[in-house]
Design a protein around this motif. Structure first.
Motif, PDB file in Angstrom:
ATOM      1  N   GLU A 218       0.868  -0.878  -0.046  1.00  0.00           N
ATOM      2  CA  GLU A 218      -0.141  -0.030  -0.516  1.00  0.00           C
ATOM      3  C   GLU A 218       0.631   1.189  -0.118  1.00  0.00           C
ATOM      4  O   GLU A 218       0.413   2.399  -0.357  1.00  0.00           O
ATOM      5  CB  GLU A 218      -0.832   0.027   1.005  1.00  0.00           C
ATOM      6  N   GLU A 219       1.650   1.255   1.091  1.00  0.00           N
ATOM      7  CA  GLU A 219       3.047   2.288   0.804  1.00  0.00           C
ATOM      8  C   GLU A 219       3.465   2.227  -0.602  1.00  0.00           C
ATOM      9  O   GLU A 219       3.454   3.874  -1.309  1.00  0.00           O
ATOM     10  CB  GLU A 219       3.962   2.131   2.098  1.00  0.00           C
ATOM     11  N   ARG A 220       4.004   1.851  -1.074  1.00  0.00           N
ATOM     12  CA  ARG A 220       4.530   2.108  -2.194  1.00  0.00           C
ATOM     13  C   ARG A 220       4.400   2.415  -3.186  1.00  0.00           C
ATOM     14  O   ARG A 220       4.057   3.004  -4.261  1.00  0.00           O
ATOM     15  CB  ARG A 220       5.243   0.118  -2.953  1.00  0.00           C
ATOM     16  N   PHE A 221       2.546   1.720  -3.660  1.00  0.00           N
ATOM     17  CA  PHE A 221       1.622   2.230  -4.592  1.00  0.00           C
ATOM     18  C   PHE A 221       1.283   3.667  -4.394  1.00  0.00           C
ATOM     19  O   PHE A 221       0.752   4.216  -5.164  1.00  0.00           O
ATOM     20  CB  PHE A 221       0.208   0.740  -4.530  1.00  0.00           C
ATOM     21  N   ALA A 222       0.883   3.536  -2.845  1.00  0.00           N
ATOM     22  CA  ALA A 222       0.296   5.543  -2.802  1.00  0.00           C
ATOM     23  C   ALA A 222       0.970   6.393  -3.147  1.00  0.00           C
ATOM     24  O   ALA A 222       1.447   7.367  -3.833  1.00  0.00           O
ATOM     25  CB  ALA A 222       0.253   5.640  -0.948  1.00  0.00           C
ATOM     26  N   GLY A 225       1.165   7.181  -6.749  1.00  0.00           N
ATOM     27  CA  GLY A 225      -0.018   7.843  -7.318  1.00  0.00           C
ATOM     28  C   GLY A 225      -1.279   6.698  -7.283  1.00  0.00           C
ATOM     29  O   GLY A 225      -2.187   7.446  -7.023  1.00  0.00           O
ATOM     30  N   LEU A 226      -1.306   5.852  -6.615  1.00  0.00           N
ATOM     31  CA  LEU A 226      -2.576   4.947  -6.739  1.00  0.00           C
ATOM     32  C   LEU A 226      -3.451   5.485  -5.498  1.00  0.00           C
ATOM     33  O   LEU A 226      -2.770   5.760  -4.932  1.00  0.00           O
ATOM     34  CB  LEU A 226      -2.246   3.809  -5.896  1.00  0.00           C
ATOM     35  N   THR A 227      -4.754   5.817  -6.131  1.00  0.00           N
ATOM     36  CA  THR A 227      -5.377   6.530  -4.462  1.00  0.00           C
ATOM     37  C   THR A 227      -7.045   5.777  -4.946  1.00  0.00           C
ATOM     38  O   THR A 227      -7.462   6.001  -3.739  1.00  0.00           O
ATOM     39  CB  THR A 227      -5.971   7.426  -5.139  1.00  0.00           C
ATOM     40  N   VAL A 228      -7.173   4.474  -5.259  1.00  0.00           N
ATOM     41  CA  VAL A 228      -8.622   3.346  -4.359  1.00  0.00           C
ATOM     42  C   VAL A 228      -7.168   2.502  -3.758  1.00  0.00           C
ATOM     43  O   VAL A 228      -6.481   2.113  -3.573  1.00  0.00           O
ATOM     44  CB  VAL A 228      -8.406   3.298  -5.494  1.00  0.00           C
ATOM     45  N   PRO A 229      -8.151   1.639  -2.997  1.00  0.00           N
ATOM     46  CA  PRO A 229      -7.921   0.509  -2.069  1.00  0.00           C
ATOM     47  C   PRO A 229      -6.902  -0.433  -2.979  1.00  0.00           C
ATOM     48  O   PRO A 229      -7.489  -0.884  -3.527  1.00  0.00           O
ATOM     49  CB  PRO A 229      -9.241   0.204  -1.191  1.00  0.00           C
ATOM     50  N   VAL A 230      -6.228  -1.273  -1.813  1.00  0.00           N
ATOM     51  CA  VAL A 230      -5.628  -2.092  -2.537  1.00  0.00           C
ATOM     52  C   VAL A 230      -6.861  -3.629  -2.198  1.00  0.00           C
ATOM     53  O   VAL A 230      -6.938  -3.488  -1.473  1.00  0.00           O
ATOM     54  CB  VAL A 230      -4.381  -2.695  -1.782  1.00  0.00           C
TER      55      VAL A 230
END
Length: 662
Positions: A218-222, A225-230
């Motif tokens: 989650e931290e790496r995706f956030a 720029g990922l804004t939706v839940p994993v």
């Protein structure tokens, strides 16, 4: 944000599928898995289909972090708290065993040694009434020991907590948040003390590894720029978001393999078939599951590495047989697997330093792989290295190189066919009544040979078979499972009380779906009852429709009992043991993995079948409409081998349907 993305992180490759909601296009790709830092392989694969994570509207992936920790015995250090007098329940386990006449059978070594099991005074009766207050000082002593000795997690399993969890809840309050605390009634609110204890220990053992992994993802995706839940795949074939998976990490134990099963459910629907066998052959393992009556074959409990676990789980049978499985000599005979060359160094033909022969190397020697367009051109295979690896073993066994290569494939195929028999024939299921859906990076290469051994007449290869498990995740629903004890004899059953209990569970399931972000019009609930005849120990799960009555339930039990065991006793008294409610939340489904036919390169080369070299066309999947064997069909994520005597065609959904020995 227009992209719906699913990712399957395998032992050798990380596969990704991307559905563009704006254009309707579906693309798939893969990248080598990076064991040292899985996120690196994830982002390498993602970069092939999506420009930036900020464009993703939905993301789901399967993980084997918890399963790998269990298989490699690299889980957490666990302290187990039990009721006074129940310290040895986990160690004694059950006296029965499936392999009664296996002289080599050994009970699995417990994940918690007896020295790390502590008793806590305090007792409830079987109805949940308090007989002896909880000894809170004993809990504080356990908390101090956990801190002093560096335990990573504490599993708490107190008698009859599935009826009244008050003592377990108080234990967690005293232990605090310094360490992961797993309460058995939250893991499995069901009877049977050993199975519930085992489930709680498994969650405590794998939990820290899974929680840390999901937090990093989650931290790496956030950060990118990922804004939706994993979202994460559950062992039941449903989806949950990562925040719930961190609280209930055991639900993700078989997260990776079940994506293929859910893809099989979607494929069965598109094919108009009720029953299919799903075979997933990757680089490391071979997984088999069933779709029966258009639904995944799911059980309320299972055994993983010999340990019972109480949770809904897709019935999977896994063996160590994949494209990377090593071939070797033992006592003068050929053996294949379960040890794998893995992603590093991989098969000899990968050119990464591997020198031992694998199943993939054998296929290269037989000419069944296009070395210049492997994995869609991402890799060029080292053919001389494959020949050298197979030749060295052939010399040791006194065989010709091509004959040994054929033998390696035959041994691997026989092992995989037996794995399918374990899940079908040994349970009274006739595999010849099923179609075989083949996927995984190596599945389509071996599927027809396995089908021949089993007498199966039809093999189905989806588009992008190497990424089919990832596509299956896009087809899955959000799922929440609830269970509650309900010990009532048939004579004492009050249908109104049963309906009221199920209504409360339905409300809880709908609330859970709402918390997962499922719209109201996309939520649905199903109920079931665990039942048995009086005097029996084990139960069968019977669907509970809207019209609840003892007569209806008893009739359904008799039908299920006959189907499972070949007989029933309709006149015998029945008992209800537990209630089950499952909430489903559906998302918009993407299209099938199809593509428009188009011309592509076509070559002819010798390929060995049954010891004979056949001139064989090698064609791109996109150019296939109808084809007679022998033929080799190559595409971005896999290779399909069509032996002589078989006919293949592509249907309207893009499935390559092979009629075996047509």
């Amino acid at each position: 944000m227009t992209y719906r993305v699913a990712m399957d992180i395998g032992g050798t490759f990380t596969d990704v599928v991307c559905y563009d909601e704006a254009s309707g296009a579906v693309t798939a790709s893969k990248a080598p898995t990076t064991p040292g830092d899985l996120a690196e392989g994830v982002f390498n694969a993602l970069a092939r289909v999506v420009g930036t994570p900020a464009d993703i509207s939905f993301f789901v992936h399967g993980t084997t972090q918890g399963l790998n920790a269990l298989l490699e015995r690299k889980g957490a250090k666990v302290l187990l708290l039990t009721s006074q007098g129940a310290r040895d329940v986990y160690l004694i386990a059950r006296g029965n065993r499936d392999r009664m006449f296996d002289l080599r059978y050994r009970k699995p070594v417990p994940l918690v040694p007896r020295s790390d099991v502590m008793e806590v005074p305090g007792r409830l009766d079987w109805q949940g009434a308090e007989l002896t207050p909880l000894d809170e000082d004993a809990v504080r002593h356990a908390a101090k020991r956990a801190k002093d000795e560096g335990f990573d997690a504490i599993a708490v399993c107190l008698l009859f907590s599935y009826v009244n969890p008050a003592h377990e809840v108080r234990v967690r309050e005293i232990l605090g948040d310094d360490v992961l605390v797993v309460l058995s009634h939250e893991v499995a609110r069901e009877w049977r003390e050993y199975e519930r204890t085992s489930s709680a220990v498994l969650e405590a053992y794998t939990g820290p590894v899974v929680r840390d992994y999901l937090s990093r993802v989650e931290e790496r995706f956030a950060a990118r720029g990922l804004t939706v839940p994993v979202h994460v795949m559950q062992s039941s074939g449903g989806l949950v978001n990562a925040s719930y998976a961190r609280r209930r990490p055991l639900q993700t134990l078989l997260s990776g393999p079940v994506g293929g099963t859910m893809g099989g459910v979607a494929a069965a629907r598109l094919l108009g078939r009720e029953n299919v066998i799903c075979m997933d052959m990757g680089g490391t393992s071979f997984d088999v599951s069933l779709v029966v009556g258009g639904r995944a074959d799911v059980s309320a409990e299972a055994h993983v590495e010999g340990f019972p676990v109480l949770m809904p789980i897709v019935n999977l049978h896994t063996i160590g047989a994949g494209g990377g499985s090593l071939a070797y000599a033992e006592a003068g005979a050929l053996r294949v697997g379960p040890t794998s060359a893995g992603a590093v160094p991989g098969p000899a033909c990968y050119g990464r330093g591997g020198t031992r022969p694998t199943v993939t190397d054998a296929n290269v020697v037989l000419g069944r792989v296009d070395p210049t367009w492997f994995a869609g051109g991402l890799m060029t295979l080292d053919v001389p290295a494959a020949f050298d690896a197979v030749s060295s073993l052939a010399a040791e066994l006194g065989m010709e190189t091509e004959a040994l290569a054929q033998g390696i494939c035959d041994v691997a195929n026989a092992k995989m066919a037996q794995a399918i028999r374990t899940l079908t024939v040994e349970h009274g299921v006739e595999p010849r009544e099923f179609a075989l859906v083949a996927f995984g990076g190596a599945g389509a290469m071996h599927a027809v040979f396995i089908a021949r051994e089993l007498g199966i007449g039809e093999v189905v290869v989806p588009r992008f078979p190497g990424a089919f498990s990832a596509w299956g995740m896009l087809e899955a629903d959000v799922r929440r499972d609830l269970a509650q004890p309900y010990f009532v004899s048939g004579a004492d059953l009050v249908p109104e009380d049963l309906s009221a209990r199920l209504a409360l569970m339905e409300s809880e399931a709908l609330e859970a779906l709402a918390a997962q972000g499922v719209p109201v019009d996309r939520r649905r609930v199903e109920h079931a009852v665990d039942m048995r005849y009086e005097g029996q120990d084990f139960t069968l799960t019977i669907p509970a429709g809207p019209a609840l009555s003892l007569e209806r339930l008893a009739a359904d039990l008799a039908e299920a009992h006959t189907s499972r065991y070949g007989h029933a006793t309709p006149e015998a008294p029945v008992e209800l043991v537990a209630l089950r409610t499952t909430g489903f939340g559906s998302f918009v489904k993407g299209p099938a993995l199809s593509s428009e036919p188009q011309d592509g390169p076509r070559a002819v080369r010798d390929v060995i079948f049954d010891g004979v070299a056949h001139p064989t066309p090698v064609v791109r999947r996109s150019a296939v409409e109808e084809l007679a064997g022998p033929a080799i069909v190559v595409e971005e994520t896999a290779t399909t081998v069509i032996p002589p005597g078989c006919l293949a065609r592509v249907d309207g959904n893009g499935f390559l349907i092979i009629k075996v020995d047509a």
